[in-house]
Structure formats: structure tokens, C-alpha cells
Design an enzyme around this catalytic site. Structure first.
Site, short mmCIF file in Angstrom:
data_model
loop_
_atom_site.label_atom_id
_atom_site.label_comp_id
_atom_site.label_asym_id
_atom_site.label_seq_id
_atom_site.Cartn_x
_atom_site.Cartn_y
_atom_site.Cartn_z
N ASN A 111 -11.26 -0.08 -3.00
CA ASN A 111 -9.82 0.19 -3.04
C ASN A 111 -9.13 -0.37 -4.29
O ASN A 111 -8.14 0.22 -4.76
CB ASN A 111 -9.14 -0.43 -1.80
CG ASN A 111 -9.36 0.35 -0.53
OD1 ASN A 111 -9.33 -0.20 0.57
ND2 ASN A 111 -9.60 1.65 -0.64
N GLU B 63 0.65 0.05 -0.12
CA GLU B 63 -0.11 -1.07 0.47
C GLU B 63 -0.67 -1.98 -0.62
O GLU B 63 -1.76 -2.53 -0.45
CB GLU B 63 -1.27 -0.51 1.30
CG GLU B 63 -0.90 -0.18 2.73
CD GLU B 63 -2.10 0.23 3.57
OE1 GLU B 63 -2.97 0.94 3.05
OE2 GLU B 63 -2.15 -0.16 4.73
N GLY C 91 -4.76 7.43 12.63
CA GLY C 91 -4.48 7.40 14.07
C GLY C 91 -4.70 8.75 14.73
O GLY C 91 -5.20 8.84 15.85
N LYS D 273 -15.22 -2.84 0.93
CA LYS D 273 -14.19 -1.80 0.99
C LYS D 273 -13.06 -2.13 0.01
O LYS D 273 -12.52 -1.24 -0.64
CB LYS D 273 -13.67 -1.66 2.42
CG LYS D 273 -12.58 -0.61 2.61
CD LYS D 273 -13.14 0.80 2.63
CE LYS D 273 -12.09 1.89 2.50
NZ LYS D 273 -11.20 2.03 3.63
N PRO E 236 0.39 7.17 14.95
CA PRO E 236 -0.45 8.37 14.96
C PRO E 236 -0.28 9.19 13.68
O PRO E 236 0.18 10.32 13.69
CB PRO E 236 0.05 9.13 16.20
CG PRO E 236 1.46 8.67 16.39
CD PRO E 236 1.59 7.31 15.78
N GLY E 237 -0.68 8.58 12.55
CA GLY E 237 -0.67 9.27 11.25
C GLY E 237 -2.05 9.85 10.99
O GLY E 237 -2.72 10.34 11.91
N1 LIG Z 1 -5.87 7.99 5.39
C1 LIG Z 1 -7.05 7.57 4.98
O1 LIG Z 1 -7.86 8.37 4.45
C2 LIG Z 1 -7.46 6.13 5.17
C3 LIG Z 1 -8.80 5.81 4.96
C4 LIG Z 1 -9.21 4.50 5.15
C5 LIG Z 1 -8.30 3.54 5.52
N2 LIG Z 1 -7.00 3.87 5.72
C6 LIG Z 1 -6.09 2.81 6.17
O2 LIG Z 1 -5.70 3.10 7.50
C7 LIG Z 1 -4.36 2.61 7.74
C8 LIG Z 1 -3.50 3.78 8.22
O3 LIG Z 1 -3.42 4.71 7.14
P1 LIG Z 1 -2.95 6.23 7.32
O4 LIG Z 1 -3.41 6.94 6.10
O5 LIG Z 1 -3.32 6.74 8.66
O6 LIG Z 1 -1.37 6.05 7.24
P2 LIG Z 1 -0.24 7.13 7.67
O7 LIG Z 1 -0.78 8.51 7.63
O8 LIG Z 1 0.96 6.77 6.87
O9 LIG Z 1 0.01 6.78 9.20
C9 LIG Z 1 0.67 5.62 9.62
C10 LIG Z 1 1.52 6.01 10.79
O10 LIG Z 1 2.12 4.82 11.32
C11 LIG Z 1 3.40 5.22 11.77
N3 LIG Z 1 4.22 4.03 12.01
C12 LIG Z 1 4.77 3.17 11.11
N4 LIG Z 1 5.47 2.21 11.75
C13 LIG Z 1 5.35 2.47 13.07
C14 LIG Z 1 5.86 1.83 14.23
N5 LIG Z 1 6.65 0.75 14.16
N6 LIG Z 1 5.55 2.36 15.45
C15 LIG Z 1 4.78 3.47 15.54
N7 LIG Z 1 4.27 4.13 14.47
C16 LIG Z 1 4.56 3.63 13.24
C17 LIG Z 1 3.90 6.12 10.68
O11 LIG Z 1 5.00 6.84 11.14
P3 LIG Z 1 5.82 7.89 10.22
O12 LIG Z 1 5.07 9.18 10.41
O13 LIG Z 1 7.15 7.88 10.85
O14 LIG Z 1 5.79 7.37 8.83
C18 LIG Z 1 2.67 6.97 10.44
O15 LIG Z 1 2.63 8.07 11.32
C19 LIG Z 1 -3.90 2.03 6.40
O16 LIG Z 1 -4.14 0.64 6.36
C20 LIG Z 1 -4.79 2.75 5.38
O17 LIG Z 1 -4.96 2.01 4.18
C21 LIG Z 1 -6.56 5.16 5.55
#
Ligand SMILES: NC(=O)c1ccc[n+]([C@@H]2O[C@H](COP(=O)([O-])OP(=O)(O)OC[C@H]3O[C@@H](n4cnc5c(N)ncnc54)[C@H](OP(=O)(O)O)[C@@H]3O)[C@@H](O)[C@H]2O)c1
Length: 287
Positions: free
Chosen positions: A178, A255, A13, A174, A9-10
Site C-alpha cells: 500500500n 486513508e 463490505g 500488505k 456496506p461499501g
Molecule cells: N476496495 C478495495 O479494493 C479494498 C481492498 C483491500 C482493502 N480495502 C480496505 O477495506 C476497507 C474498506 O474499504 P472500501 O473500499 O470497502 O471502502 P468504501 O467503498 O468507501 O466503503 C466504506 C463504507 O463505509 C460506509 N460508512 C462510513 N461510515 C459509516 C458509519 N458510521 N456507519 C455505517 N457505514 C459507514 C461508507 O458509507 P458511504 O457510502 O455513505 O460513504 C461506505 O459505504 C478500507 O480500510 C480499505 O483500505 C479495500
């Protein structure tokens, strides 16, 4: 109403969780550390994440849908949740960047359980108690029974979710967006760097390498794509920071293997040279 577990849930999520809560679904957050109160600022307004949070994979229970929203490099940690969350009827959607959603989770799940998702859902987590949606959220899944159910799951969520008969093009398009993000991460300079013509030309070449490999994989990518993407970068706020750049600046893993690394891997498979993406992948991996 479906039962849904969100692993990770980042930023993404959290936005997905809030959007699903808004449309009446039952959501459980699977986090690797305890979470306090979190407010998600969706484009439509603030929502407090009231969902139960679990941090112990052994205590999870089977749900209709598992949505994996960790970074690509955390696949093994995410998979630790599957034995309890995934029952005979559970589907697992992988909401990650890159083009290898299925391959990444093949060691942990039967192929028919996995639904890859092209996620374009700009978000960030500026503090532990706040997640912010930065723009309209869009997701694309492969057409088919699981894809149709996923689209239905997000009806009334405020997110644009659709199924396509050409998922290959969706994910490679996409990845073309990236790939040049590595330039920002290497220079630690935000999106405004693409107003520099030399940096812009390097970005176009990285995109052309990615396009050549994507086309060999069957993606349909128009010749004008590099110029279109550059025009988008130049129209965006100059201080925008992509996730690779943000992760490097914060000293977190990046990544890069799922992004530039994938361009290089698939390029080798087809005998297509990808020197600019390869140099970027090597330099960022070495940091
Ligand atoms: N953010 C964007 O704008 C965006 C846009 C398009 C695509 N994406 C893609 O979407 C995906 C997620 O990105 P994000 O930006 O949401 O990443 P993020 O903010 O880093 O969130 C990832 C979450 O996963 C958690 N996590 C890691 N290992 C875990 C485990 N074993 N069990 C439970 N939780 C766990 C992390 O925990 P911690 O808080 O403890 O680190 C963090 O809260 C990536 O592939 C990214 O490239 C992101």
C-alpha cells in the site's frame, strides 16, 4: 448459521455480504444512509443484496459477528453501532487496511472482542446500486479461537480466508504494497506510472522504509519484496486506480494516516527514518 452485521456496506463490505449470503448466513447491513437495491457482481456471478438495511444505530440488535468494513478514518462513526450490536458473545472483526486495527478500536471495545483482519479483497462501487469484485478475495486473521471461528464463518463463501501464527508479517507485507500507492494519489496517475523508472525507484525506496519498520516490529520480509511488488505493479493493467488515488480524485478523505502515517509513526518508535513516506503523508494530509 450465524447472525452477522456488516458496518459499512461499501466495496469490501458489499462483496463480503454477498459472499456470506451465498453460503446461507443471516446478514444485516449497517449503513449511514438509506440504500436502494444493490447488485454485487462477484467473480462467481451476480447476487442481489436482499439483507435488511438499518441506518439507525439505536435500532440495531446484538449479533454473533460484527464485521467493520468502513474506511479506517471512519472508526468513530463505526463505533456508534457497537452499544447495540455487541452483546456478551459478539466478536468484532476489523476489515481494514493498515497495521493498527486493535489500537484504532481500543477506545470503544475490550481487547478480547477485537479480531484484526488483513483484507485483500479488490472491489469497487461504481454506482450506488452496484458493487463489483475485481479479483479473488483473501483475508488473513491471527490464529486462535476467534480466528478459527472467523475462518469457519467463511467456509463455502468463495473467499480465501485463513489464520496465521504470524499476523504481524501479513499486515506489514500488505502495508509494503500500500505504501507506494501515495505516489499515484500525489500525481493523480494510475498504476502505469510505475513503468517510469524514476517513479519505480521512489516506490522501491518507500517499500524499503516500510520493510525496515515492519522488520523492527517483528515482520519477516524478504529483501526481494520491493522488486516483487514493482513487478506486480508493472504486470497490472496500466489504468488501475488505488483507493487513495480514487479518494483524492473524488475529493473524499484519504486513508493516508493509516498507511504512510503508520510507517512514519512506527518508524519514530524504533528510531528508523522514513523521509519518503513522511513527505507523502504530509503532502496528502495537507490537501
Ligand atoms: N476496495 C478495495 O479494493 C479494498 C481492498 C483491500 C482493502 N480495502 C480496505 O477495506 C476497507 C474498506 O474499504 P472500501 O473500499 O470497502 O471502502 P468504501 O467503498 O468507501 O466503503 C466504506 C463504507 O463505509 C460506509 N460508512 C462510513 N461510515 C459509516 C458509519 N458510521 N456507519 C455505517 N457505514 C459507514 C461508507 O458509507 P458511504 O457510502 O455513505 O460513504 C461506505 O459505504 C478500507 O480500510 C480499505 O483500505 C479495500
Amino acid at each position: 448459521m450465524s447472525t452477522i452485521a456488516i458496518i459499512g456496506p461499501g466495496a469490501v463490505g458489499g462483496v463480503i455480504a454477498a459472499s456470506l449470503l451465498k453460503s446461507g448466513h443471516e446478514v444485516t447491513l449497517c449503513a449511514r444512509r438509506a440504500m436502494g437495491d444493490v447488485t454485487v457482481s462477484l467473480l462467481s456471478g451476480d447476487i442481489k443484496l436482499t439483507s435488511p438495511v438499518t441506518t439507525d444505530p439505536a435500532k440495531a440488535i446484538a449479533v454473533d459477528w460484527v464485521l467493520v468494513a468502513t474506511k479506517a478514518y471512519d472508526a468513530a462513526g463505526a463505533a456508534a453501532w457497537f452499544p447495540q450490536l455487541v452483546g456478551p458473545r459478539t466478536r468484532v472483526a476489523i476489515l481494514q487496511n493498515g497495521v493498527e486495527h486493535r489500537e484504532r478500536f481500543a477506545p470503544y471495545l475490550a481487547a478480547e472482542k477485537i479480531l484484526p483482519v488483513m483484507v485483500d479483497c479488490p472491489g469497487e462501487r461504481p454506482s450506488p446500486d452496484r458493487i463489483v469484485q475485481r479479483g479473488p478475495g483473501k483475508m488473513v486473521v491471527p490464529a486462535g479461537a476467534a480466528g478459527a471461528d472467523f475462518v469457519q464463518l467463511f467456509a463455502n463463501s468463495g473467499l480465501d480466508v485463513s489464520a496465521t501464527g504470524d499476523f504481524t508479517t501479513a499486515v506489514w507485507r500488505k502495508l509494503c504494497l500500500n505504501a507506494p500507492g501515495a505516489i499515484n494519489a500525489l500525481l493523480l496517475k494510475p498504476t502505469g506510472v510505475f513503468h517510469d523508472e524514476a517513479a519505480a525507484q521512489l516506490a522501491r525506496e518507500m517499500i524499503r522504509e516500510c520493510m525496515a519498520v515492519g522488520r523492527a516490529e517483528g515482520a519477516i520480509l524478504e529483501d526481494a519484496l520491493p522488486d516483487q511488488l514493482l513487478a506486480g505493479f508493472r504486470a497490472a493493467p496500466r489504468d488501475g486506480i488505488n483507493s487513495l488515488h480514487a479518494d483524492r480524485a473524488a475529493g473524499r478523505p484519504m486513508e493516508v494516516d493509516a498507511r504512510n502515517g503508520a510507517v512514519v509513526r512506527f518508524g519514530r518508535k524504533h528510531g528508523i527514518p522514513t523521509p519518503r513516506n513522511e513527505m507523502a503523508a504530509i503532502l496528502l494530509a495537507a490537501m
